[in-house]
Design an enzyme around this catalytic site. Structure first.
Site, mmCIF file in Angstrom:
data_model
loop_
_atom_site.group_PDB
_atom_site.id
_atom_site.type_symbol
_atom_site.label_atom_id
_atom_site.label_comp_id
_atom_site.label_asym_id
_atom_site.label_seq_id
_atom_site.Cartn_x
_atom_site.Cartn_y
_atom_site.Cartn_z
ATOM 1 N N ALA A 193 -18.556 19.405 -19.427
ATOM 2 C CA ALA A 193 -17.032 19.866 -18.722
ATOM 3 C C ALA A 193 -17.918 20.942 -18.974
ATOM 4 O O ALA A 193 -17.840 22.287 -18.381
ATOM 5 C CB ALA A 193 -16.028 20.218 -19.221
ATOM 6 N N ILE B 196 -3.097 -2.990 1.462
ATOM 7 C CA ILE B 196 -2.444 -3.756 0.432
ATOM 8 C C ILE B 196 -2.678 -2.323 -1.286
ATOM 9 O O ILE B 196 -3.358 -1.130 -0.222
ATOM 10 C CB ILE B 196 -3.056 -4.649 -0.750
ATOM 11 C CG1 ILE B 196 -4.256 -4.262 -0.693
ATOM 12 C CG2 ILE B 196 -2.589 -5.980 0.082
ATOM 13 C CD1 ILE B 196 -5.361 -5.582 -1.050
ATOM 14 N N HIS C 112 -9.457 1.382 -17.113
ATOM 15 C CA HIS C 112 -10.109 3.317 -16.359
ATOM 16 C C HIS C 112 -10.427 3.260 -15.792
ATOM 17 O O HIS C 112 -9.877 3.640 -14.784
ATOM 18 C CB HIS C 112 -10.542 3.718 -18.186
ATOM 19 C CG HIS C 112 -10.263 5.075 -17.748
ATOM 20 N ND1 HIS C 112 -11.735 5.578 -17.716
ATOM 21 C CD2 HIS C 112 -9.279 5.834 -18.937
ATOM 22 C CE1 HIS C 112 -10.419 7.077 -17.432
ATOM 23 N NE2 HIS C 112 -10.149 7.106 -18.312
ATOM 24 N N ASP D 173 -9.225 -4.296 -2.506
ATOM 25 C CA ASP D 173 -8.957 -2.490 -1.886
ATOM 26 C C ASP D 173 -10.376 -1.808 -2.672
ATOM 27 O O ASP D 173 -10.062 -1.092 -2.489
ATOM 28 C CB ASP D 173 -7.413 -2.121 -2.545
ATOM 29 C CG ASP D 173 -6.952 -1.402 -2.297
ATOM 30 O OD1 ASP D 173 -6.866 -1.576 -0.883
ATOM 31 O OD2 ASP D 173 -6.652 -0.120 -2.496
ATOM 32 N N SER E 80 -7.864 12.565 -15.904
ATOM 33 C CA SER E 80 -9.198 11.094 -15.761
ATOM 34 C C SER E 80 -8.155 11.195 -14.316
ATOM 35 O O SER E 80 -9.635 10.525 -13.713
ATOM 36 C CB SER E 80 -9.228 10.059 -16.387
ATOM 37 O OG SER E 80 -9.418 9.922 -17.472
ATOM 38 N N GLN F 157 0.974 -1.421 0.065
ATOM 39 C CA GLN F 157 -0.169 -0.169 0.043
ATOM 40 C C GLN F 157 0.950 1.334 -0.090
ATOM 41 O O GLN F 157 1.456 1.721 1.096
ATOM 42 C CB GLN F 157 -1.076 0.331 0.768
ATOM 43 C CG GLN F 157 -1.612 1.201 1.472
ATOM 44 C CD GLN F 157 -2.549 0.994 1.967
ATOM 45 O OE1 GLN F 157 -3.720 0.770 2.616
ATOM 46 N NE2 GLN F 157 -2.972 1.952 2.929
ATOM 47 N N ASN G 151 -6.040 -0.284 3.478
ATOM 48 C CA ASN G 151 -5.509 -1.589 4.273
ATOM 49 C C ASN G 151 -3.645 -1.395 3.614
ATOM 50 O O ASN G 151 -3.141 -0.744 4.109
ATOM 51 C CB ASN G 151 -6.673 -2.663 3.691
ATOM 52 C CG ASN G 151 -6.645 -2.090 2.810
ATOM 53 O OD1 ASN G 151 -5.712 -1.603 1.741
ATOM 54 N ND2 ASN G 151 -7.642 -2.924 2.090
ATOM 55 N N TYR H 120 -20.982 22.315 -19.381
ATOM 56 C CA TYR H 120 -21.787 22.212 -18.354
ATOM 57 C C TYR H 120 -22.267 23.232 -17.081
ATOM 58 O O TYR H 120 -20.889 22.898 -16.385
ATOM 59 C CB TYR H 120 -23.297 21.065 -18.050
ATOM 60 C CG TYR H 120 -23.868 19.889 -20.085
ATOM 61 C CD1 TYR H 120 -23.258 20.979 -20.841
ATOM 62 C CD2 TYR H 120 -23.966 18.739 -19.681
ATOM 63 C CE1 TYR H 120 -23.368 20.229 -22.220
ATOM 64 C CE2 TYR H 120 -24.361 18.102 -20.789
ATOM 65 C CZ TYR H 120 -24.369 18.618 -21.740
ATOM 66 O OH TYR H 120 -24.484 17.733 -23.276
ATOM 67 N N ASP I 265 -17.559 4.573 -16.343
ATOM 68 C CA ASP I 265 -16.747 4.464 -16.174
ATOM 69 C C ASP I 265 -16.799 3.364 -17.602
ATOM 70 O O ASP I 265 -18.021 2.626 -17.840
ATOM 71 C CB ASP I 265 -15.536 4.501 -15.286
ATOM 72 C CG ASP I 265 -14.252 5.062 -15.773
ATOM 73 O OD1 ASP I 265 -13.650 4.492 -17.158
ATOM 74 O OD2 ASP I 265 -13.747 6.338 -15.661
ATOM 75 N N LEU J 150 -9.536 1.168 -0.503
ATOM 76 C CA LEU J 150 -9.236 1.180 1.073
ATOM 77 C C LEU J 150 -8.112 1.260 1.610
ATOM 78 O O LEU J 150 -6.821 1.264 1.386
ATOM 79 C CB LEU J 150 -9.884 0.356 1.100
ATOM 80 C CG LEU J 150 -11.244 -1.200 1.213
ATOM 81 C CD1 LEU J 150 -12.156 -2.010 1.489
ATOM 82 C CD2 LEU J 150 -12.888 -0.339 1.992
#
Length: 845
Positions: A698, A601, A586, A565, A785, A529, A599, A700, A556, A597
C-alpha cells in the site's frame, strides 16, 4: 472499589540497543584455539580480559580497537552486544501470600483461558528444571518457596562492567528514586484485601478489559515509575512459572543487574551454564534487534543437548525480527488478551512461533504481587507449558506445542498467519503429549527462515543467477523476468557464498504476506441474485459501463473455477504449482465483487463483463510470501498483452507490515506494471492503529491504496452511543492522508461493509456485505479486502470508457468521487484517528 485502590503495572519489557562510541575502547568476544594463552593474546592487542567461559575457550576482552587481522590462537572475534532492560511504570498489588503448593493467583482469568487447573491434574512439571535468564529473583518470596533450585549470579555485587564503547543513554533514564517511593512497602500498600476483592471477577473488574483500560498508553498513564528497570522482572517471571508448573524447579540465572544492564556474553554464558547443570527448558524473557552470534551459538549448544529454548517476541508492535525469538530453533512467543486478540504492544511475524496470554498477568513481585503486561510474561507461560509436556515426554515437544495451539486468525484478521501456530492450550498440550508425531498444520509463512530474495546487478541473466545459486548450494524457487532477482531457499551456513558474489546487490528474507482478511461480519445469506450494497453505492453496472473488454487479475487464494457466477479466464497462474482453484474462499469472495455475472444467481459485480484472471499467490491459509507475489507480478508482466482481453487491472487484497524501501525487488516489480499502464489496486489493511506508510504494498506510490467505509446507517443497543451513520470510516480500517507529491496515502475509500452495529456493551461489530462463497451461494464479509475489488471494478469501467495512464485514472477517481471533502465521516471507535483528509467514496462512470 471505592474503599480499595487497584493499580496496574505497565511492563514494556524489551531490550534496546545501546549507542556506540567508536573512538573509545571496545568490548569483544574472542574464541581461541585449544591451549591458547588468552592473557598473552590480550596483551598483544593492548587489552585486558574481562570475563571467560573456559570450558568453551571463549573470553570477553576490552580492546582499544578492532585489530585488522586476528592474532595467532584466535579463531574468531566479534563485538559484544550490550543490552539494557527499559524502565517500567506502575504500582504493586499487596496481598497475603497463601501457603501450600500453588500461589493464590494460580486460577486467574488468563490461566483459566488455557485450562491451567485441568492441565495441572495431568502434569505438574515434576522432574523438570526450568532455567530463567533474567534479573535478580526475590528468593524469599512466599509464592516461590519450594519452587527454586540452585541458580547462579553472573553479575555479582560489582554491577555491570564499564564498557566505554557502549554507554547507556542516561538522559532518557529519569528513574524515580526508590527511596522516596513507598509503593513497594507493604505496610503502606495494603490496598488489596483478597478476602473482599473481586478483581478476578471479570464482570466487575474493568482493569482486565483492554477496551476500557488506558494503561498501555504511557503518555497518559499516571502510574509510578519504577526506579530500576531490572527490579522485579525476574521475580515476576518466576512467579508465573511457579503457578503453572508447580512441581518443576526454577533455576534463576542472573544475567542482568537491577538497572537492567547486561550483554550477550553474559546471556550466552548463562545459557551454557543452564545446559551443563541439568536444565531441560530455558526461558529468555528478553530480546535484542541484532543477531548476536554468541547467544545464537549458545542456543545451538542447548538445542543440541535436547534443551527447549523459549523467548519473548518483543513489545514494539512490529514485524521486525527480535532475537533470540526469531531464531529457527527457538519458540518465540507473542502476547494476546482474554479474547485471543493480539495485544496492542506485541510483535508479530517472524519472531512468533506461538502466542500466549500477556495482558494483565497477576504474579509475584518483590515484597508483594503485581499485575503486568508484556511478551516477557507470555514467554514464561509458554515455558511452563513446555515443562508440563517435558514431564510426560522427552521428544516431540515442538510438535505438541504446535499441534495443540488454538488457531486465533479469525480473531485477528489483520494478523492472520503472523501470530505463529496460535494461542497455546495447556490442557490440550498435556492431553496430547507423546501422541503427536508430526505437525499437521503448515508452518506460518513468517517462519520460512531459509527463504530469501536475492537481487543481482542489472543485466545479470537468469542462467548466471541460477549458476550462482547452485554454487552456493541454494535451491531456486523463482527466477524472475520482471526484475533481476530470484527467490531461493538455502541453509544459513551456505548463504555466505552469495553474500560474497560481486554480482549480488541485496539479499533479503522472504517475508510472509497475508490476505487482509475479513473483519467479523454477521448477516444472512442469499440463494438468489442480489446486488451488494457496495456495488449499488459505487454505481451499478449499465450497458457501456460494465467492464467489457478489460482483464482484471485477482491476486489472492485462487478463484472457485467451477462457480457458475464467474466466467474465469482459461489462462491462470499459481505460484504453488498445480491448479488455481480457490482452497480458502477469500479469492472467490473478492473476485465476485469485481466480476460476478449479471444473471439470476449469486450477486452482480461492479464490472460483470470484465474478465477475471486467476493469479494464485496465497495458499489455503491465506498466506504467501514476497516471492510468490513477485512471481504473480512476473506472470502478468510476461502475459498481460498475450491474453484476450488484455490485463489492465490487478486487485491485491493482501499485504504485510513493512516500509517502502524494505524490498527493492518487490517495488521494482510493481513499478514495471505501473510503467505498462496497469493499475494495481490494494486493500490497505484492517488495523486502525497503523498508517499507509507501514503497509506493503500500500505504501508504494505506484499502487492505489483503498480504505473502507460503511454503506448504510447501523443500529445501536448501547444506552450512551448513537447508531453509526452511513459513509463513515470503518472501525477497523487502516488510513492515511494522500500526499499528491509522493503519491503515498489513501487514493480513495470504498464500502467494505454494509453497516456497523453498536452492541449493548457499546462495542462495535460489522454487518458484512454480500459476496460469493466458495462452493456456491453467497456469504457476508467485511474489510478492506471487500473495498479494494469494488474500486478495481470501477477502474475497469473507467478503462472501458477509454481512460488510460495510471496517474490519469487516479486523478479521475479522486476528482469524481462522491462526498469529496465530506466523507468518510469519523468513526466513533476509540482507536480511530482522523487522517486530515476526506477523500470521498469511489464512484463508477
Amino acid at each position: 472499589m471505592s474503599a480499595k485502590r487497584l493499580f496496574l503495572i505497565l511492563l514494556v519489557l524489551m531490550l534496546v540497543a545501546i549507542s556506540m562510541d567508536a573512538s573509545a575502547a571496545i568490548t569483544v568476544i574472542v574464541e581461541t584455539s585449544k591451549n591458547a594463552d588468552i592473557n598473552s593474546i590480550a596483551a598483544s592487542l593492548g587489552g585486558t580480559v574481562l570475563d571467560s567461559m573456559p570450558d568453551d575457550s571463549k573470553y570477553l576482552l576490552s580492546l582499544p580497537s578492532m585489530p585488522s587481522t586476528l592474532p595467532s590462537g584466535v579463531k574468531s572475534m566479534t563485538l559484544d552486544t550490550p543490552l539494557v532492560l527499559p524502565r517500567f511504570r506502575g504500582s504493586a498489588l499487596s496481598a497475603t501470600g497463601s501457603g501450600g503448593t500453588l500461589p493464590w493467583y494460580a486460577n486467574q482469568p488468563a490461566f483459566n483461558l488455557m485450562s491451567a487447573a485441568s492441565a495441572r491434574a495431568k502434569s505438574t512439571g515434576r522432574g523438570v528444571i526450568i532455567a530463567d535468564v533474567n534479573s535478580q529473583v526475590d528468593v524469599s518470596h512466599p509464592a516461590l518457596q519450594g519452587h527454586l533450585t540452585t541458580g547462579h549470579d553472573f553479575i555479582g555485587n560489582s554491577g555491570p562492567k564499564t564498557r566505554t564503547g557502549a554507554t547507556l543513554e542516561q538522559s532518557t533514564a529519569s528513574f524515580l528514586d526508590q527511596s522516596t517511593a513507598s509503593f513497594l512497602e507493604q505496610s503502606t500498600a495494603s490496598f488489596l484485601d483478597q478476602s473482599t476483592a473481586s478483581f478476578l471477577d471479570q464482570s466487575t473488574a474493568s482493569f482486565l478489559d483492554q477496551s476500557t483500560a488506558s494503561f498501555l498508553d504511557q503518555s497518559t498513564a499516571s502510574f509510578l515509575e519504577s526506579g530500576s528497570a531490572g527490579h522485579g522482572h525476574g521475580t515476576m517471571v518466576a512467579g508465573i512459572l511457579a503457578a503453572l508448573a508447580p512441581d518443576a524447579l526454577i533455576m534463576p540465572l542472573r544475567a542482568f543487574d537491577d538497572s537492567g544492564a547486561g550483554d550477550a556474553f553474559q546471556v550466552g554464558k548463562a545459557i551454557r551454564y543452564a545446559v551443563r547443570n541439568g536444565a531441560q527448558v530455558i526461558n529468555l524473557s528478553l530480546g535484542f534487534t541484532t543477531d548476536a552470534a554468541e547467544v545464537s551459538a549458545a542456543i545451538d549448544f542447548a538445542v543440541a543437548h535436547n534443551v527447549v529454548v523459549i523467548a519473548a517476541a518483543g513489545n514494539s508492535n512490529s514485524s521486525e525480527p527480535q532475537y533470540p525469538a526469531a531464531f529457527p530453533s527457538v519458540i518465540g512467543v507473542g502476547s494476546t488478551d482474554l479474547q485471543d486478540v493480539k495485544a496492542s504492544f506485541s510483535n508479530y511475524g517472524q519472531s512468533v512461533f506461538v502466542s500466549a496470554p500477556g495482558v494483565n498477568i497477576i504474579t509475584a513481585y518483590p515484597g508483594g504481587y503485581a499485575v503486568g503486561s508484556g511478551t516477557s510474561f507470555s514467554s514464561a507461560i509458554a515455558a511452563a507449558e513446555v515443562a508440563l509436556i517435558r514431564s510426560l515426554a522427552t521428544t516431540g515437544i515442538y510438535n505438541t506445542v504446535t499441534a495443540t495451539a488454538v488457531n486465533i486468525d479469525s480473531s485477528n484478521p489483520a494478523y492472520a498467519g503472523q501470530l505463529g501456530y496460535g494461542r497455546i492450550d495447556l490442557l490440550a498440550a498435556v492431553s496430547a503429549s507423546g501422541q503427536t508425531t508430526s505437525v499437521t498444520r503448515q508452518p506460518p509463512a513468517s517462519r520460512n527462515f531459509g527463504r530469501h530474495i536475492v537481487r543481482f546487478k542489472a543485466g545479470t541473466g537468469k542462467p548466471d543467477r541460477a549458476a550462482a545459486a547452485a554454487r552456493a548450494g541454494a535451491s531456486v524457487h523463482f527466477n524472475y523476468d520482471i526484475v533481476d532477482s530470484m527467490a531461493i531457499e538455502v541453509p544459513p551456513s551456505a548463504l555466505q557464498g552469495l553474500v560474497n558474489n560481486p554480482n549480488v546487490m541485496e539479499i533479503l528474507p522472504d517475508r510472509g504476506v497475508f490476505s487482509t482478511g475479513f473483519a467479523g461480519a454477521g448477516g444472512s445469506q442469499s440463494s438468489t441474485q442480489v446486488t451488494p450494497s457496495g456495488v449499488t453505492a459505487v454505481g451499478a453496472p449499465v450497458t457501456g459501463s460494465d467492464g467489457s473488454g478489460v482483464g482484471v487479475a485477482i491476486f489472492d487464494t485462487g478463484i472457485d473455477l467451477a462457480n457458475s457466477d464467474l466466467a474465469v479466464a482459461s489462462q491462470t497462474y499459481s505460484a504453488f504449482g498445480g491448479s488455481c482453484n480457490d482452497d480458502n474462499g477469500h479469492g472467490t469472495a473478492v473476485a465476485g465483487l469485481v466480476s460476478a455475472l449479471n444473471n439470476t444467481i449469486g450477486i452482480v459485480g461492479v464490472a460483470p463483463n470484465s474478465k477475471p484472471y486467476c493469479v494464485k499467490v496465497l495458499d489455503s491459509t491465506g498466506t504467501g510470501t514476497d516471492s510468490t507475489i513477485i512471481a504473480g507480478l512476473n506472470w502478468i508482466y510476461t502475459n498481460w498483452n498475450l491474453v484476450t482481453p488484455n490485463i489492465k487491472v490487478v486487485n491485491m487484497s493482501l499485504g504485510r507490515a513493512g516500509t517502502i524501501n524494505d524490498n527493492s525487488s518487490y517495488r521494482t516489480a510493481v513499478q514495471q506494471l505501473y510503467n505498462l499502464g496497469i493499475v494495481v489496486v490494494n486493500a490497505v489493511g484492517n488495523d486502525s492503529s497503523v498508517g499507509v506508510p507501514s503497509r506493503v504494498p500500500a505504501t508504494y506510490p505506484e499502487v492505489f491504496a483503498i480504505a473502507s467505509t460503511t454503506v448504510l446507517k447501523g443500529t445501536t443497543s448501547c444506552k450512551v452511543n448513537s447508531a453509526i451513520i452511513a459513509n463513515a470510516a470503518s472501525w477497523y480500517t487502516t488510513d492515511g492522508k494522500f500526499d499528491p507529491t509522493t503519491k503515498i496515502g489513501i487514493t480513495i475509500s470504498a464500502p467494505g461493509e454494509d453497516s456497523e452495529t453498536v452492541t449493548s456493551t457499546c462495542g462495535i461489530s460489522s454487518v458484512g456485505m454480500v459476496t460469493l462463497q466458495k462452493g456456491g451461494g453467497t456469504m457476508r464479509a467485511s474489510g478492506t479486502s471487500i473495498s479494494a475489488p469494488l474500486v478495481a471494478g470501477v477502474v475497469a469501467r473507467l478503462i472501458q470508457k477509454g481512460n488510460t495512464g495510471v496517474e490519469n485514472i487516479r486523478s479521475i477517481l479522486r476528482s469524481t468521487a462522491q462526498l469529496v471533502g465530506t466523507a468518510p465521516y469519523n468513526s466513533p471507535y476509540v482507536g480511530y484517528t482522523f487522517d486530515a483528509e476526506r477523500e470521498g467514496i469511489a464512484k463508477a462512470p
